[in-house]
Structure formats: C-alpha cells, structure tokens
Design a protein around this motif. Structure first.
Motif, PDB file in Angstrom:
ATOM      1  N   UNK A   4     -66.169 122.065  77.028  1.00 33.30           N
ATOM      2  CA  UNK A   4     -65.884 120.637  77.228  1.00 33.30           C
ATOM      3  C   UNK A   4     -66.710 119.805  76.245  1.00 33.30           C
ATOM      4  N   UNK A   5     -66.194 118.632  75.939  1.00 32.40           N
ATOM      5  CA  UNK A   5     -66.989 117.657  75.170  1.00 32.40           C
ATOM      6  C   UNK A   5     -67.385 116.540  76.120  1.00 32.40           C
ATOM      7  N   UNK A 263     -70.742 123.230  77.266  1.00 32.98           N
ATOM      8  CA  UNK A 263     -70.621 121.763  77.173  1.00 32.98           C
ATOM      9  C   UNK A 263     -71.294 121.271  75.899  1.00 32.98           C
ATOM     10  N   UNK A 264     -70.518 120.526  75.105  1.00 34.60           N
ATOM     11  CA  UNK A 264     -71.046 119.935  73.872  1.00 34.60           C
ATOM     12  C   UNK A 264     -71.193 118.433  74.102  1.00 34.60           C
ATOM     13  N   UNK A 265     -72.405 117.927  73.947  1.00 34.73           N
ATOM     14  CA  UNK A 265     -72.623 116.475  74.030  1.00 34.73           C
ATOM     15  C   UNK A 265     -72.354 115.861  72.673  1.00 34.73           C
ATOM     16  N   UNK A 266     -71.761 114.679  72.683  1.00 37.73           N
ATOM     17  CA  UNK A 266     -71.440 114.023  71.406  1.00 37.73           C
ATOM     18  C   UNK A 266     -71.803 112.543  71.491  1.00 37.73           C
ATOM     19  N   UNK A 283     -62.043 118.180  65.224  1.00 39.16           N
ATOM     20  CA  UNK A 283     -62.545 119.476  64.764  1.00 39.16           C
ATOM     21  C   UNK A 283     -62.895 120.358  65.978  1.00 39.16           C
ATOM     22  N   UNK A 284     -63.578 119.776  66.953  1.00 40.66           N
ATOM     23  CA  UNK A 284     -63.997 120.564  68.119  1.00 40.66           C
ATOM     24  C   UNK A 284     -62.782 121.032  68.933  1.00 40.66           C
ATOM     25  N   UNK A 285     -61.747 120.214  68.962  1.00 38.71           N
ATOM     26  CA  UNK A 285     -60.512 120.640  69.658  1.00 38.71           C
ATOM     27  C   UNK A 285     -59.925 121.874  68.973  1.00 38.71           C
ATOM     28  N   UNK A 286     -59.987 121.879  67.660  1.00 35.60           N
ATOM     29  CA  UNK A 286     -59.493 123.062  66.913  1.00 35.60           C
ATOM     30  C   UNK A 286     -60.345 124.293  67.225  1.00 35.60           C
ATOM     31  N   UNK A 287     -61.609 124.070  67.590  1.00 38.60           N
ATOM     32  CA  UNK A 287     -62.522 125.190  67.870  1.00 38.60           C
ATOM     33  C   UNK A 287     -62.474 125.618  69.343  1.00 38.60           C
ATOM     34  N   UNK A 289     -62.258 123.112  72.228  1.00 36.39           N
ATOM     35  CA  UNK A 289     -62.594 122.087  73.230  1.00 36.39           C
ATOM     36  C   UNK A 289     -61.366 121.810  74.088  1.00 36.39           C
ATOM     37  N   UNK A 290     -61.533 121.851  75.411  1.00 37.91           N
ATOM     38  CA  UNK A 290     -60.385 121.693  76.304  1.00 37.91           C
ATOM     39  C   UNK A 290     -60.226 120.258  76.778  1.00 37.91           C
ATOM     40  N   UNK A 291     -61.331 119.516  76.900  1.00 36.90           N
ATOM     41  CA  UNK A 291     -61.220 118.115  77.313  1.00 36.90           C
ATOM     42  C   UNK A 291     -62.412 117.313  76.815  1.00 36.90           C
TER      43      UNK A 291
END
Ligand code: SF4
Length: 310
Positions: A4-5, A263-266, A283-287, A289-291
C-alpha cells in the motif's frame, strides 16, 4: 510484490514557494523572457528550476551576471542588505520573491542591529536563507553568531542581557526546540520569538512525516538534495527508525527499497511540485502498489499575495 501507499495529506508546496514560482511566471509574462533574471534558485527544487528555465527565466548566482536594464528577482530565501543595495545601485527592476515569513525575520534582524544587540542565528551556515538573514544585520558583524545544535550553545560568549535570537524557517522542529531551550537556559534575558521561527508549513509537514514513518516500512520524500526542508523530513522519518529516501522523481527510485515492504509512506518537501508525487505514485503502481491511502490532517497553508511589482 504488493504493498500500500500511505500519502501524507500535509505535504508539498507551501505558500511561500507558490508565491515565488508565481512571481517568476508572472514576471516572464509581464516583462518578457529576455529581461527576467533570478538570483539563485528561486526555490531549492531541480524540477521547478528546470521548468522556469524552460519558460525563459535566467538563473544566476551573482549580480555581475545580470545585464543592465534587467528585471531581477530575489529568491524565496531572501538576500542580504548588501545585495539589495547593490542591485538598487545597478538600477535593476527589483522584484522581491522572499517568503513573507522570512521577510518578517529580516525586519527583526534589522531592528536588532539598530539596537546594537548581539544576535544568535540558529541555522545551517552557508544556506541561502541564513546568508540573507545574517546579511540583514547592519553593523558590527562580529555580533552575529550562527549555531545549529544545543551543544553549540556552550561555545557562545555573548552579552545575554542585550541579545536577540532568530532561527532558519526550515529546521528540524525538535532539534531547534532543544537548541532554543539550551540558549534560554544559558541566557534567560535573550529576546526572540516565543518558541522559534520554524514556519507553520515546516512544522505541519514534519508532524505528518513522523506519523507516516510510524505506520510504514519505508518513507519516500519527493524533493531535491539541496532542499533544507526536504532533508529535515527525511531525518524526522529516520528518527522514528524507519528507512527514508529523498528523491527528485521516480527515476531515482531503487527497486530494492521495496523488498519485504508492506506499506510505503510518501510525502513531498515544501518546494516539490505536485506532478512529482503523481510520477512516483504511477511508478509504485507499476511495481505492485495496490492502493493509495491519504493519511493525517490537511496542511493549513496561507495564501501570500504576489509582490506589488507584478
Ligand atoms: S517553508 Fe515556510 S518560510 Fe520557507 S517558503 Fe515555505 S512558508 Fe516560507
């Protein structure tokens, strides 16, 4: 790999940065691109500077690089009285994009020099804002002392009964609080702000990244390496024992940072444009990231009017 982001609500450009960028854009429209020069990076962000350069703005580091008859814009970090006076002597059309929060500190420095007070500036030596703030002290410069940490307070030897302090606006809120406490403990009669001069935008973005770091496995900060406030965001995240990385955009992302991460904080520094956040999210969605979940309270950013010359 899926994760998740968590996106900090309080992030990205502040009122002073918007004002500075709008000032350059408006000056280009009003005066034409041949004439508009900006002294130093208008804000410390590589994308912002590249975008404005593409529109026609010229960035210089010294007044000697500015042709006669030019429109000269001072960056959001502010300049010294010496630079201001020299620019007036050279008869440039001057537009001051100094953040109004910084201008307020300049006024107090001016007043302190008129009173002959010794001044302690808490900030990073060599940073444009600190150079400008020190340069607003008109008089015996040996009365101006620049320190950063609470340890530095021990090295001071000033007349605390006739002294004033100011701080850089983008420091670590926690570290600055400790330094100010140590300063006031040593010199109880020193005058200055009730707490310090770190601005509201700095405080809210640091609070947000602290919360983010406590919920995430890593934190990504969008911002440039020479951006003071962005570096402080990274340090605040690391102080919570969370790995944190400062990147200009997704091209600087290392996929290895995502190994074992849920979980990635941005977030973004106060000078980073919003499109960089979009770029990193894509970019993170391509890697995997689901939501994207937006977390924390919104920033309470003010709106500063543009300089009157615009
Ligand atoms: S971070 Fe604060 S002081 Fe710096 S430009 Fe933004 S509002 Fe102004």
């Amino acid at each position: 790999m899926s994760f998740q982001i968590l996106l900090a609500s309080a992030r990205g450009m502040c009122a002073g940065v918007y004002r500075a960028i709008n000032t350059v854009e408006s000056a280009l429209k009003k005066y034409g691109k041949e004439r508009v020069y900006v002294l130093h990076e208008v804000v410390h962000n590589a994308h912002v500077v590249a975008d404005l350069r593409a529109l026609g703005a010229h960035f210089v580091d010294d007044l000697s690089e500015v042709p006669e008859g030019s429109v000269l814009i001072f960056s959001a970090h502010g300049v010294s009285c010496e630079v201001e006076n020299k620019a007036r002597e050279l008869k440039f059309t001057i537009i001051d994009a100094t953040c109004p929060v910084v201008t307020g500190i300049h006024r107090k420095m001016n007043l302190a020099s008129k009173k002959g007070q010794e001044v302690v500036v808490i900030g990073h030596p060599g940073h444009q804002e600190v150079i400008g703030t020190i340069g607003q002290y008109q008089g015996d410069k040996s009365k101006v002392h620049v320190i950063v940490t609470e340890d530095d307070v021990k090295s001071l030897d000033i007349d605390g009964d006739n002294a004033f302090f100011a701080t850089q606006t983008t420091l670590s809120v926690d570290e600055t609080r400790r330094t100010v406490q140590a300063l006031k403990a040593r010199y109880p009669n020193i005058q200055g702000p009730r707490q310090d001069d770190t601005c509201n935008a700095t405080q809210e973005r640091q609070n947000a990244v602290r919360d983010l770091a406590n919920q995430c496995d890593i934190v990504i900060i969008a911002g440039s390496k020479n951006s003071s406030n962005s570096n402080r965001l990274r340090e605040v995240a690391i102080s919570q024992n969370t790995k944190a990385y400062l990147i200009d955009d997704s091209s600087q992302f290392d996929k290895n940072w995502l190994i074992g991460v849920n979980k990635v904080g941005l977030t973004a520094g106060a000078s980073a444009p919003g499109y960089v956040i979009d770029d990193i999210i894509n970019y993170l969605k391509e890697q995997g990231a689901t939501e994207v979940i937006t977390v924390g309270p919104q920033a309470h950013d003010r709106v500063f009017p543009l300089p009157k010359e615009i």
